[in-house]
Design a protein around this motif. Structure first.
Motif, PDB file in Angstrom:
ATOM      1  N   SER A 150      -5.586   2.967   0.398  1.00  0.00           N
ATOM      2  CA  SER A 150      -5.069   2.786   1.771  1.00  0.00           C
ATOM      3  C   SER A 150      -5.150   4.255   2.624  1.00  0.00           C
ATOM      4  CB  SER A 150      -3.590   2.709   1.841  1.00  0.00           C
ATOM      5  OG  SER A 150      -2.767   3.612   0.853  1.00  0.00           O
TER       6      SER A 150
ATOM      7  N   ASN B  24       0.724  -1.206   0.032  1.00  0.00           N
ATOM      8  CA  ASN B  24       0.074  -0.081  -0.081  1.00  0.00           C
ATOM      9  C   ASN B  24       0.712   1.252   0.197  1.00  0.00           C
ATOM     10  OD1 ASN B  24       0.359   0.920   3.044  1.00  0.00           O
ATOM     11  ND2 ASN B  24       0.066  -1.084   3.235  1.00  0.00           N
TER      12      ASN B  24
ATOM     13  N   SER C 177      -3.470  -4.264  -0.111  1.00  0.00           N
ATOM     14  CA  SER C 177      -3.933  -3.408   0.867  1.00  0.00           C
ATOM     15  C   SER C 177      -4.175  -2.087   0.095  1.00  0.00           C
ATOM     16  CB  SER C 177      -3.366  -3.505   2.395  1.00  0.00           C
ATOM     17  OG  SER C 177      -1.821  -3.195   1.931  1.00  0.00           O
ATOM     18  N   GLU C 178      -3.993  -1.974  -0.926  1.00  0.00           N
ATOM     19  CA  GLU C 178      -4.034  -0.780  -1.582  1.00  0.00           C
ATOM     20  C   GLU C 178      -4.899  -0.842  -3.126  1.00  0.00           C
ATOM     21  OE1 GLU C 178      -4.157   2.945  -2.358  1.00  0.00           O
ATOM     22  OE2 GLU C 178      -2.601   2.541  -0.971  1.00  0.00           O
TER      23      GLU C 178
ATOM     24  N   ILE D  32      -2.594  -2.406   9.779  1.00  0.00           N
ATOM     25  CA  ILE D  32      -3.801  -2.283   9.081  1.00  0.00           C
ATOM     26  C   ILE D  32      -4.918  -2.933   9.863  1.00  0.00           C
ATOM     27  CG2 ILE D  32      -5.142  -3.350   6.978  1.00  0.00           C
ATOM     28  CD1 ILE D  32      -2.634  -3.210   5.667  1.00  0.00           C
TER      29      ILE D  32
END
Length: 539
Positions: free
Chosen positions: A258, A213, A291-292, A222
């Motif tokens: 993010s 991210n 996660s992005e 996270i």
């Protein structure tokens, strides 16, 4: 690193000089004024990304530390891209300088600088193309609009290609359909061949390459941030939502930018996702590795963007999900809808998305296997699957900013409006020529949302702010909604500067405020712990 520069007052920036310079554009040198450009990319980030010529440098220095023979590197890069991208050669040859795009760019409108006219910004590159790749340019030179490639030209490219936010508003008005954003993308790719990038692009791209991210958040950060949101949701609603992470066999993988995981107002949009998915009983999981949703590689080169994009699909394959839902992001969706198939081919290991709540088949996602949260939510509302109380947003008078990439890049125009009208009783559109396909950019996209270039950002966002000012004065608008993480990061500063008192929100935050959850306690505050209309929970 340069010292912090004082931002001029709005009255000063709103005085725009459209007077034509005394010298021809080829003879007008570029000016590097503090506050109007970004810092150069750091050596460590270029090394991480494997990009050429990693070193410490500053745009304010006379010597940019470019390697010997750089001219050949650039010209070879142009030749390679002319053979690789048919559109690039067409865009170089087809423009007739009609000027239809000239006054459509937010940076030209706000600066009066002719080189910020899309037609002239493209000419910065086209003039070199003519000199080295056309017979007329080789023989006639300047008479044919051609010029030699030298260091002054290179610095000019860097200045103006990093003033373009690749928003594509100008392309809407071009009678030949020239996509000036593609010209900027090629210009930036060429600059990257000799190590000329900016810190706020190379840094997030490197973080994404290493951590998954742009913010460089590791898995425990996270999950910790989301658990903090879960605690807040429980305080507000009395309900404990239970998100899962990296769970194999879930039906859906959810990925969001993010920016929604850290910092206001993005976290409130993220809380909205958590609440709505819990209420629906959705079988979904987050990934702490992919996660992005965004892709700052897209502002660097096609190859870098391709590398960063693939992590989403690799993780979806690893987890064995059926399809992907994406959060409120901007360039994530242009990348997905216009580039992903070319880079990776159809994601045939996934299934065509089908809403488990309404049964709707999202045929538009047959290739990508990924749908936007606004598509998903609008479909729920259409089928009356959410219990909503719009009076909870009655303290807000809302307008909607069409984020450039979801609107012009994927045609997501009606769904956000349908959602807002269902969850808010007071919605007002900005003037017709500033919304939908003709929307003005926030002025900070394509990696320009740094802090050292704040004057540049406030100028670039002036046309959007001016449209907000119109509905603020006419209707009392006090909230600007959008579906883009860069907008949620950039627009608060823009509103504070040009329109104090106007807040910024994601659309899903508004949904969560209006959402009546089964078994919730009496709610007295919204997600920001502000009193709901008539409740006075904090009194």
């Amino acid at each position: 690193m340069a010292p912090k520069v004082k931002l001029p007052k709005p009255g000063e920036l709103s005085k725009i000089d459209f007077k034509t310079p005394a010298t021809d554009w080829m003879d007008t040198p570029v000016e590097f004024k503090p506050g109007t450009y970004c810092w150069g990319a750091k050596e460590k980030d270029l090394l991480t990304l494997g990009l050429p010529n990693p070193r410490q440098w500053s745009p304010a220095d006379e010597d940019w530390k470019i390697p010997e023979g750089w001219e050949s590197t650039i010209l070879d890069g142009i030749a390679e891209r002319l053979s690789k991208y048919r559109s690039f050669k067409i865009f170089m040859d087809i423009c007739v300088r009609c000027g239809a795009c000239a006054d459509k760019c937010h940076f030209y409108i706000a600066t009066g600088d002719p080189k910020n006219m899309p037609v002239l910004r493209a000419e910065l590159l086209r003039s070199v193309y003519k000199k080295y790749f056309t017979k007329s340019g080789k023989f006639l030179g300047r008479l044919a609009g051609a010029r030699e490639l030298n260091m002054d030209v290179l610095k000019e490219w860097w200045s103006y290609f990093f003033q373009c936010t690749e928003c594509r508003r100008c392309s809407v008005f071009c009678p030949y359909g020239i996509d000036q954003a593609e010209v900027t993308i090629i210009g930036r790719e060429l600059l990257n061949l000799v190590g000329l990038n900016i810190d706020w692009i190379a840094g997030p791209a490197a973080a994404c390459y290493m951590k998954g991210n742009h913010l460089g958040l590791e898995p425990h950060a996270i999950t910790g941030n989301i658990e903090s949101m879960v605690d807040d949701i429980e305080d507000i609603t009395g309900i404990r939502v239970n998100p899962t992470f990296n769970r194999k066999g879930a039906e859906i993988m959810f990925v969001t930018p993010s920016g929604d995981l850290l910092g206001e107002p993005g976290v409130y949009t993220c809380m909205g996702y958590l609440m709505m998915f819990h209420e629906l009983g959705l079988d979904y999981t987050w990934s702490t590795y992919a996660s992005e949703g965004g892709n700052f590689g897209f502002f660097t080169s096609n190859e870098t963007a391709k590398r960063l994009n693939y992590k989403i699909y690799a993780e979806a394959k690893r987890l064995g999900v059926k399809y992907i839902i994406g959060g409120e992001c901007g360039h994530m969706w242009r990348v997905l809808n216009q580039y992903m198939d070319t880079w990776h081919g159809p994601a045939d290991f996934l299934e065509v998305p089908v809403s488990p709540i309404t049964g709707t088949v999202f045929e538009n996602a047959k290739s990508t296997k990924m749908i936007h949260i606004s598509e998903f939510t609008a479909d729920l509302i259409k089928h009356n699957k959410l219990n909503l109380d719009p009076t909870r947003n009655d303290h807000l008078k809302v307008t909607f900013h069409d984020s450039c990439n979801p609107s012009r890049g994927m045609g997501l125009l009606d769904e956000p409006r349908e959602i807002i009208k269902a969850v808010c009783n007071n919605f007002y559109e900005m003037p017709e020529n500033t919304i939908r396909e003709k929307t003005f950019c926030c002025g900070s996209g394509s990696g320009l949302n740094a802090s050292e270039n704040m004057e540049q950002r406030m100028r670039g966002g002036f046309p959007r702010a001016n449209a907000v000012k119109y509905v603020k004065e006419k209707h009392g608008v006090n909230m600007l909604a959008n579906i883009c993480a860069v907008d949620r990061a950039a627009l608060p500063a823009l509103m504070d500067y040009w329109n104090p008192g106007v807040g910024v929100t994601g659309v899903t935050e508004l949904v969560a405020n209006a959402l009546v959850m089964k078994g919730e306690k009496e709610r007295t505050t919204n997600l920001r712990f502000e009193d709901l209309p008539g409740k006075g929970g904090n009194e």
